[in-house]
Design an enzyme around this catalytic site. Structure first.
Site, PDB file in Angstrom:
ATOM      1  CB  CYS A  23     -21.603 -14.745  -1.564  1.00  0.00           C
ATOM      2  SG  CYS A  23     -22.117 -13.148  -0.874  1.00  0.00           S
ATOM      3  CG  HIS A  40     -24.344 -10.506   0.873  1.00  0.00           C
ATOM      4  ND1 HIS A  40     -24.994 -11.657   0.509  1.00  0.00           N
ATOM      5  CD2 HIS A  40     -25.252  -9.509   0.728  1.00  0.00           C
ATOM      6  CE1 HIS A  40     -26.236 -11.379   0.159  1.00  0.00           C
ATOM      7  NE2 HIS A  40     -26.410 -10.078   0.278  1.00  0.00           N
ATOM      8  CB  CYS A  94     -26.515 -16.074  -0.373  1.00  0.00           C
ATOM      9  SG  CYS A  94     -25.647 -14.624  -1.044  1.00  0.00           S
ATOM     10  CD  GLU A 112     -20.086 -14.682   1.904  1.00  0.00           C
ATOM     11  OE1 GLU A 112     -20.428 -15.783   2.389  1.00  0.00           O
ATOM     12  OE2 GLU A 112     -20.805 -13.675   1.967  1.00  0.00           O
ATOM     13  CB  SER A 166     -23.413 -22.189   3.601  1.00  0.00           C
ATOM     14  OG  SER A 166     -23.593 -22.569   2.250  1.00  0.00           O
TER      15      SER A 166
END
Length: 153
Positions: free
Chosen positions: A87, A57, A84, A59, A82
């Site tokens: 993360c 992802h 998940c 992040e 935002s």
């Protein structure tokens, strides 16, 4: 420099990453891990499609690219969307102090949980981030549903 100007500057780094991900055929989510002193420690974007790896992802890519840190206290994770739960868990697990979010309209992950557990959360509600994700979701609903763990049915 004001906090809001600094956050906007950091968000631009994450946006550049999101745009790179989109240009590479992936999902437009970008992130950056910022050090206590404002230095960019790492940056990255969602590479689930490009790497055929569901764990990459935005992040997590930024976190990996930052390399090992002795401590994450005082650091800031900046992300276009935002985070998940996966993360969000990373932010909490490693004690990242602040989370700056481009937008949470198209997807609201675990940022409220992080705020309840001592992470400073700054939601910018950036129109460009909203537009980028809205356009992507409209054009790629099956891929988006796969990314967020929905079967789309």
């Amino acid at each position: 420099m004001s906090d809001s100007a600094r956050y906007a500057q950091w968000l631009q780094i994450a946006v550049e990453e999101a745009e790179a991900g989109l240009a590479g055929g992936g999902i437009p989510i970008g992130a950056a891990l910022i050090g206590r002193d404002g230095e960019v420690l790492g940056r990255g974007h969602n590479r689930r499609v490009q790497d055929d790896d569901p764990s990459v992802h935005g992040e997590t890519a930024a976190f990996r690219n930052a390399g090992r840190q002795r401590s994450y206290a005082g650091t800031t994770m900046v992300t276009t969307l935002s985070p998940c739960w996966y993360c969000s868990g990373l932010v909490r697990q490693f004690g990242i102090s602040r989370l700056v979010i481009g937008e949470a309209r198209t997807f609201s992950g675990g940022h409220e949980w992080l705020a309840e557990n001592g992470v400073e959360v700054v939601l910018l509600d950036d129109p460009g981030c909203v537009r980028m994700m809205s356009d992507f979701i409209a054009a790629n609903p099956a891929l988006w549903n796969e990314d967020i763990g929905e079967d789309g049915e």
